[in-house]
Design an enzyme around this catalytic site. Structure first.
Site, short mmCIF file in Angstrom:
data_model
loop_
_atom_site.label_atom_id
_atom_site.label_comp_id
_atom_site.label_asym_id
_atom_site.label_seq_id
_atom_site.Cartn_x
_atom_site.Cartn_y
_atom_site.Cartn_z
N GLU A 48 -19.14 15.26 5.26
CA GLU A 48 -17.86 15.32 5.98
C GLU A 48 -18.06 15.26 7.50
O GLU A 48 -17.29 14.60 8.20
CB GLU A 48 -17.10 16.59 5.60
CG GLU A 48 -16.55 16.60 4.19
CD GLU A 48 -15.54 15.49 3.96
OE1 GLU A 48 -14.76 15.17 4.87
OE2 GLU A 48 -15.57 14.90 2.85
N CYS A 203 -4.81 1.25 2.26
CA CYS A 203 -3.87 1.44 3.37
C CYS A 203 -4.62 1.39 4.70
O CYS A 203 -4.57 2.33 5.50
CB CYS A 203 -3.11 2.76 3.20
SG CYS A 203 -1.59 2.87 4.17
N CYS A 210 -0.81 -3.78 0.02
CA CYS A 210 0.35 -3.06 -0.52
C CYS A 210 0.56 -3.34 -2.00
O CYS A 210 1.00 -2.45 -2.75
CB CYS A 210 1.60 -3.41 0.27
SG CYS A 210 1.49 -2.96 2.03
N CYS A 213 -1.15 -0.82 -4.19
CA CYS A 213 -0.93 0.60 -3.88
C CYS A 213 -0.02 1.25 -4.93
O CYS A 213 0.97 0.65 -5.35
CB CYS A 213 -0.28 0.72 -2.50
SG CYS A 213 0.11 2.42 -2.02
N CYS A 219 7.23 2.99 -0.71
CA CYS A 219 6.72 3.08 0.66
C CYS A 219 7.76 2.59 1.67
O CYS A 219 8.23 1.44 1.59
CB CYS A 219 5.44 2.26 0.79
SG CYS A 219 4.75 2.22 2.46
#
Length: 384
Positions: A48, A203, A210, A213, A219
């Protein structure tokens, strides 16, 4: 937050968001990254921190080398800072490496070598912010905590039609509230990974995919043709430019390096001596500039001998997030009358020493251009 035409569907979207995301992640998300499929908080934390503002493909080899050298938090905590900075060299944002080292030491000294499970406690450790703490806690301990990194902000802004630059406190508070409201009660690791994967793979900033997605039918950005304008971009301002002259001071087969202060750019790394205060964009033939450079070189090499020559080399430009740095290196040759000796924050490095040292990327480029590394042997290969 949303266009009026989408207000009636907002509740339904929020209610099904987590379930749809988890299902999408199971089928289409990433499952084979080196730091996945583990509950080891150390490995999760390391990934991370490395992934902050850095692409996955760039991180993977660094992650492997770090684990090989520092297999657990105690090994990292006990390592010399130079070793940590050297392994981090080239990954950028060097305050992360210093905080990584300090965090490991705190975890060992104050938490018995185990990362806390509580996100709020994790967020008090060096280099761990609220979103990173949530990611570590979710992946390692199934904690009910929301992440909000750049990828997640982009997903939320587009799917829910959030206007305004996400870096402003008002919009960020709104996004945090939304992110927390969307959390499922179970499957936190899959949900968290799904948020990361959706922003990183579908994204994206430039060309969102799209059609693939799971939220394309709901959206707001897609429905209103605002995929390219959401999230709202940061207001632009002129990028400052800085000019720095650096000295490649050669004494026989060794070159002088100085350790950077912990604060500021390249903190804790070894770099070439700079002319201070910084110069402007003056021509290399400027007499006063050459006089200052010769004086600085003479001071640094006073214990060894006198300045024999000063030659400008090809410069390079390095772009940081907030400014553009123009580096102009100068090759300084000393007439050596004694053997170079190291001091607290100065070291005369030979080829092997340059190869092993933690150097900022631009300084490493200068070293490579002059063959200041072990593979090139001890002698410098200078441009003609």
């Amino acid at each position: 937050m949303n266009d009026a035409s989408h207000d009636t569907s907002a509740g339904t979207l929020a209610d099904t968001f987590a379930e749809r995301l988890i299902a999408w992640q199971a089928e289409h998300g990433r499952h084979d990254l080196p730091w996945q499929n583990t509950r080891d908080a150390y490995r999760i934390w390391l990934s991370e921190i490395m992934l902050q503002q850095t692409q996955v493909a760039t991180v993977i080899p660094y992650y492997g080398r770090f684990l090989e050298r520092f297999p657990d938090v105690a090994a990292l905590a006990n390592a010399p800072q130079d070793d940590v900075m050297s392994l981090w060299s080239g990954l950028g944002y060097y305050s992360r490496a210093r905080n990584l080292h300090r965090c490991a030491q705190v975890v060992v000294a104050e938490h018995g070598g185990r990362f806390p499970a509580d996100p709020q406690t994790l967020a008090t450790l060096p280099g761990i912010g609220r979103s990173t703490a949530a990611a570590i806690a979710a992946f390692a301990y199934d904690a009910h905590a929301a992440i909000l990194d750049g990828n997640v902000k982009r997903v939320l802004a587009r799917v829910f039609g959030i206007e305004g630059f996400p870096g402003t406190p008002k919009i960020e508070r709104e996004m945090w509230a939304l992110a927390e409201s969307l959390l499922p009660t179970t499957d936190l690791p899959a949900y968290t990974q799904g948020m990361m994967d959706l922003g990183a793979t579908l994204c994206g900033r430039g060309k969102p995919r799209c059609g693939e997605c799971p939220f394309d039918s709901d959206c707001v950005a897609h429905a209103t043709g605002r995929e390219r304008t959401l999230p709202t971009a940061k207001p632009k301002k002129a990028q400052p430019e800085r000019y720095v002259d650096v000295l490649v001071i050669r004494a026989g087969d060794r070159v002088l390096f100085e350790r950077r202060p912990d604060s500021g750019i390249w903190g804790g790394l070894w770099s070439l001596p700079e002319l201070t205060p910084p110069t402007d964009a003056r021509d290399a033939d400027d007499a006063s500039l050459r006089e200052r450079l010769t004086g600085r070189a003479a001071t640094l090499g006073a214990k060894l001998g006198t300045v024999q020559s000063l030659m400008p080399l090809h410069g390079l430009t390095h772009v940081f997030t907030h400014f553009k740095l123009h580096l102009r290196p100068w090759l300084v040759t000393l007439t050596v009358s004694s053997t170079p000796s190291d001091e607290a924050d100065r070291a005369w490095l030979d080829g092997a020493g340059v190869t092993a040292a933690g150097l900022p990327s631009p300084i490493r480029k200068i070293a490579d251009a002059l063959s200041l590394h072990a593979s090139g042997g001890a002698q410098l290969s200078l441009p003609t």
